[in-house]
Every structure is written in structure tokens, then in C-alpha cells.
Scaffold this motif. Structure first.
Motif, short mmCIF file in Angstrom:
data_model
loop_
_atom_site.label_atom_id
_atom_site.label_comp_id
_atom_site.label_asym_id
_atom_site.label_seq_id
_atom_site.Cartn_x
_atom_site.Cartn_y
_atom_site.Cartn_z
N ASP A 186 -11.15 0.04 -6.64
CA ASP A 186 -11.66 -1.07 -5.84
C ASP A 186 -10.69 -2.25 -5.83
O ASP A 186 -10.50 -2.90 -4.79
N HIS A 187 -10.06 -2.53 -6.97
CA HIS A 187 -9.07 -3.61 -7.02
C HIS A 187 -7.85 -3.28 -6.15
O HIS A 187 -7.29 -4.16 -5.49
N ILE A 188 -7.44 -1.99 -6.14
CA ILE A 188 -6.31 -1.59 -5.29
C ILE A 188 -6.66 -1.80 -3.83
O ILE A 188 -5.85 -2.31 -3.04
N ARG A 189 -7.88 -1.46 -3.45
CA ARG A 189 -8.30 -1.62 -2.06
C ARG A 189 -8.34 -3.10 -1.66
O ARG A 189 -7.86 -3.48 -0.58
N ILE A 190 -8.87 -3.93 -2.53
CA ILE A 190 -8.94 -5.37 -2.23
C ILE A 190 -7.54 -5.97 -2.15
O ILE A 190 -7.25 -6.82 -1.27
N SER A 191 -6.64 -5.55 -3.02
CA SER A 191 -5.27 -6.07 -3.00
C SER A 191 -4.56 -5.70 -1.71
O SER A 191 -3.84 -6.52 -1.12
N LEU A 195 -3.33 -8.26 1.78
CA LEU A 195 -1.99 -8.36 2.37
C LEU A 195 -2.02 -8.31 3.89
O LEU A 195 -1.02 -8.64 4.52
N CYS A 196 -3.14 -7.91 4.48
CA CYS A 196 -3.25 -7.84 5.94
C CYS A 196 -3.45 -9.26 6.49
O CYS A 196 -4.34 -9.98 6.06
N VAL A 197 -2.61 -9.61 7.45
CA VAL A 197 -2.60 -11.00 7.94
C VAL A 197 -3.64 -11.25 9.02
O VAL A 197 -4.07 -12.39 9.21
N SER A 198 -4.04 -10.22 9.74
CA SER A 198 -4.99 -10.41 10.84
C SER A 198 -6.29 -9.67 10.55
O SER A 198 -6.34 -8.74 9.74
N ARG A 199 -7.33 -10.11 11.26
CA ARG A 199 -8.63 -9.49 11.07
C ARG A 199 -8.64 -8.06 11.58
O ARG A 199 -9.24 -7.17 10.96
N ARG A 200 -7.94 -7.79 12.68
CA ARG A 200 -7.89 -6.44 13.23
C ARG A 200 -7.17 -5.49 12.28
O ARG A 200 -7.58 -4.35 12.09
N ARG A 202 -6.97 -5.85 9.00
CA ARG A 202 -7.87 -5.60 7.86
C ARG A 202 -8.95 -4.59 8.23
O ARG A 202 -9.31 -3.73 7.42
N TRP A 203 -9.48 -4.68 9.46
CA TRP A 203 -10.51 -3.75 9.90
C TRP A 203 -9.97 -2.32 9.92
O TRP A 203 -10.62 -1.39 9.45
N ARG A 204 -8.77 -2.15 10.47
CA ARG A 204 -8.18 -0.81 10.54
C ARG A 204 -7.84 -0.28 9.15
O ARG A 204 -8.05 0.90 8.85
N THR A 205 -7.32 -1.15 8.28
CA THR A 205 -6.98 -0.71 6.93
C THR A 205 -8.21 -0.30 6.15
O THR A 205 -8.20 0.70 5.41
N ALA A 206 -9.31 -1.05 6.32
CA ALA A 206 -10.55 -0.69 5.63
C ALA A 206 -11.07 0.67 6.12
O ALA A 206 -11.55 1.48 5.31
N HIS A 207 -10.95 0.92 7.43
CA HIS A 207 -11.38 2.21 7.95
C HIS A 207 -10.46 3.34 7.46
O HIS A 207 -10.93 4.46 7.25
N ALA A 350 -4.22 8.51 12.75
CA ALA A 350 -5.31 8.39 13.71
C ALA A 350 -5.76 6.94 13.88
O ALA A 350 -6.19 6.54 14.97
N HIS A 351 -5.66 6.13 12.81
CA HIS A 351 -6.06 4.71 12.91
C HIS A 351 -4.88 3.81 13.30
O HIS A 351 -5.09 2.79 13.96
N MET A 352 -3.69 4.18 12.88
CA MET A 352 -2.53 3.36 13.25
C MET A 352 -2.13 3.58 14.70
O MET A 352 -1.74 2.65 15.40
N LEU A 353 -2.23 4.84 15.19
CA LEU A 353 -1.87 5.17 16.57
C LEU A 353 -3.06 5.86 17.22
O LEU A 353 -3.07 7.08 17.42
#
Length: 418
Positions: A186-191, A195-200, A202-207, A350-353
Motif C-alpha cells: 500500500d505504501h508503494i502504491r501511494i508513493s 509522483l503523478c502530477v495530474s489527476r488524469r 493518477r486515475w490511470r495509474t490507480a487503474h 492497455a491503460h497507457m495506450l
């Protein structure tokens, strides 16, 4: 007055094209050099990278188990310890399952080797013909040196003794990496999300995190259950046909089934060698291999697609490339992480492209004689045609607008009456 722009000469156009080609070639060269550097790093850092990668894959598999343990108020450090102890217990049970029958086969190895030599003695005639053919080829090519195979005695025990500390170090690195990854996932995921600068982003990284954990965990747990069933089926089949140590062959089939294609090929060779060394008659030698191939065919064509589903199905060619690459890079440990790493890579891409499916506005109606593949190809071709028509529509619309008469004029071109 403003000076008129100088028209581009053919020499300027050729220079710009040459600069564009050089820039593209430089980018391709940088990518190629980076790929070579990655291959070199994988080979050099095998002792460290291989167990860490395997620990991450196993940690993704046991992540939902740790989540369920933590729902009862157990801290993450303790739940990670439970996961590691569970894995150690599974490994110890597997070693115990292998140890007893394997020791029996090791004791019977000289007798099996003597029988194999008797079976292979019948192939002496074809081998002599191959040797004579080799001598003829050598004489035609003008080479007097024949192919020779030399076996150096000694040094094997020394190599095994030198390899044991490396294996022990990799096991310790694997267990430590697994514990810390599960405890701090969980700490790795939050870290990473911080580092993601934009909300979009962060949304893609979380998915990406969610899909990777779900896909890898579901795939590995499903494959583990399927391999356990395959091992039980192989054990029962070997027991039914009178094969000695049926539990050993079932356990070996379950373990080797984690490596697609390669594991099945190794199992077929092992059963064929054991049949040659223990059975008499061609039908008795081939019967264990036939039973295993039948069980594996049912598993690969019916059971696995039903449990995993089409969403988890990967291209067999990509699976083969991934297995060969990781086997070349890290050996047997690479074969274990080949398919999970491919799942992780496809989920990230699939999420990046993201890409839209090729579906037409009105799908083709499937006829009675049309197969599923023909229906897919027909829908794809229709979707491509529709996309091409949409791209050409603005061009045709501009052509029609140029052909229309100016506003305020009659269709005949005469001025309207006042």
C-alpha cells in the motif's frame, strides 16, 4: 512593402527530408542501444533481479489473501509474515512429496540406464549410417577432422558446491523481497501515485495497479487450482496403467504446467524416457505419454478457457516469445515469471495506450455457415471501411462547397431581380 517569401527549392526540400531521416534513425538507434543495455542488465543482475521479480509476482498473487487477513485487524507486517509462512509450508510439502519417490528412482537409476542402453542398442545401425554419411560429407568438403564429443570427468561436485551458496542467496533474497513487498504494497502504491502530477495520470495509474493485481492474482490462483487438478488426474492415470510412483509424475506434471509449452515438452520426454527404461513393448512405452497428452489436451482446450475466460487469454505467439526470452535470460526462474510479466505488460499498455475496438455501427448478421473467425473478420473489415469513409467525408464536403454557386446568385448564374 513586405518582401515576398522565397519559394523552397528542391535542394532545401531534400535537405529537410535528409534531416528528418537522420533524426528518425537517431531515435531508432537510441531505442536499440537501450534494448541492448536492458539485455545486458538482465544477464548481469540475474542473481538479484530474478528472485525480486519472482517475489513481486508471488506477492501480487497473495495480495488478496493478505487483504482478507488484514480485515480481521491484523497489521500488514504480521499478514506478510503469514503469507511467507504459507508459501514456505507449500514449498516444504512439495519437497516432501518429491523426496521419497525421487530417492527410489535415484536408487533404480543404474538399472534404468542399463535398460535404456539395451533399448538404444537397436538404433546402432541407423547411427552407424549417419556416421558413414558424415565421413562422406567430410571427404567431399576436404576436411579430415570428424566431429568428436569429449566428456571431462571430475569437477562436477566442485561446480555443484559453488552453485549451492548462490541458490541459497537467491532463496533468501526471494523470501525477504516477498515479505517486504506484501507488507509495504500500500505504501508503494501511494508513493507512485504521489509522483503523478495530474489527476488524469493518477486515475490511470490507480487503474493500472488495480488491474495488474486483479489479473495476476486471478490468473495465478486459477492456474494453481488447474495444475493441482492436472496433477491429480495424471497421478490417477499413471496408477491405473500400472506406472510406478504415480504421485511423483502427478506432482511433476503440476509443477511443469506453470511453464506453457516448454513444461509439457519436458514432461513428455521424461515419461518417454521412464517408459523406455521400465516397460517392454511399444504400446506400454507410449501409453503413459498418450495418457498425459490426452489430459493436457483436455486441460488446455476445455478447462483452462472455461476457468480463465477470454479476457485473460493471451496471444500464443506472445506467450511463446515471452517464455523463450525469459528462459534465455534467467533460466527456469524466468519461465515461471514469463506469463505473469506478460500480463503486467499488457495491462499497463492497455491503460497507457487505450485503443477502441473495431466494431461497425451495424454488425454483420451471422449466417449458419459463417464461423466465428469469419464473423470477426467481416465486422473488422466493415469497421475499417466506415472509418475510411468518415475520414474522406470532410474532403468530399469541401469539394461540394467549391462547386456550389456563391451566395446571392441564382442557380443559372444570373443576377436576381430587384
Amino acid at each position: 512593402m513586405a518582401r515576398a517569401a522565397k519559394p523552397a527549392t528542391p535542394q532545401d526540400v531534400s535537405e529537410s527530408q535528409f534531416e528528418r531521416v537522420i533524426a528518425n534513425a537517431a531515435r531508432i538507434a537510441i531505442v536499440f542501444v537501450g534494448f541492448l543495455a536492458l539485455l545486458f542488465a538482465l544477464q548481469v543482475g540475474q542473481v538479484f533481479l530474478a528472485p525480486v521479480t519472482l517475489a513481486i509476482v508471488i506477492g501480487l498473487m497473495f495480495g488478496p489473501v493478505a487483504d482478507r487477513v488484514e480485515r480481521f485487524g491484523v497489521p500488514p507486517a504480521l499478514s506478510a509474515g503469514v503469507v511467507v509462512l504459507m508459501l514456505i509450508g507449500v514449498i516444504a510439502a512439495g519437497v516432501t512429496l518429491f523426496a521419497v519417490p525421487l530417492s527410489e528412482w535415484v536408487a533404480r537409476a543404474p538399472m534404468i540406464w542399463a535398460k535404456l542402453q539395451q533399448q538404444l542398442a537397436s538404433l546402432q545401425g541407423p547411427l552407424q549410417s549417419v556416421s558413414a554419411f558424415q565421413e562422406q560429407i567430410s571427404s567431399i568438403l576436404g576436411s579430415d577432422s570428424a566431429m568428436a564429443v569429449t566428456v571431462e570427468d571430475g569437477g562436477q561436485m566442485i561446480s555443484v558446491a559453488m552453485l549451492a551458496p548462490a541458490i541459497l542467496a537467491q532463496m533468501l533474497i526471494f523470501l525477504a523481497s516477498l515479505y517486504f513487498f506484501v507488507a509495504t504494497r500500500d505504501h508503494i502504491r501511494i508513493s507512485v501515485l504521489s509522483l503523478c502530477v495530474s489527476r488524469r495520470m493518477r486515475w490511470r495509474t490507480a487503474h493500472v495497479f488495480r488491474d495488474v493485481e486483479q489479473k495476476v492474482s486471478r490468473f495465478l490462483l486459477s492456474i494453481t487450482f488447474i495444475n493441482f487438478c492436472v496433477g491429480c488426474a495424471v497421478s490417477l492415470a499413471m496408477w491405473a496403467i500400472g506406472m510406478p510412483s504415480p504421485i511423483l509424475w502427478g506432482a511433476m506434471a503440476a509443477v511443469l504446467n506453470y511453464i506453457p509449452y516448454v513444461g509439457q515438452g519436458v514432461m513428455v520426454l521424461v515419461l518417454l524416457a521412464v517408459g523406455l527404461g521400465t516397460q517392454t513393448g511399444l504400446e506400454n512405452i507410449l501409453l503413459p505419454v498418450g495418457c498425459y497428452i490426452a489430459i493436457n489436451f483436455i486441460e488446455g482446450q476445455i478447462v483452462t478457457p472455461h476457468f480463465i475466460g477470454r479476457t485473460m487469454t493471451l496471444n500464443p505467439f506472445l506467450i511463446f516469445l515471452s517464455i523463450t526470452f525469459w528462459l534465455w535470460a534467467w533460466g527456469p526462474m524466468g519461465g515461471l515469471v514469463a506469463v505473469p510479466t506478460l500480463l503486467i505488460a499488457t495491462s499497463m499498455l492497455a491503460h497507457m495506450l487505450p485503443s477502441k475496438p473495431m466494431v461497425p455501427s451495424r454488425p454483420v448478421r451471422r449466417t449458419a455457415r459463417m464461423t466465428e473467425r469469419q464473423e470477426l473478420l467481416a465486422n473488422t473489415a466493415k469497421a475499417i471501411r466506415e472509418q475510411a469513409e468518415l475520414e474522406q467525408e470532410p474532403v468530399e464536403k469541401r469539394k461540394e462547397e467549391r462547386l456550389q454557386p456563391p451566395e446571392g446568385t441564382a442557380p443559372s448564374g444570373a443576377e436576381p431581380a430587384a
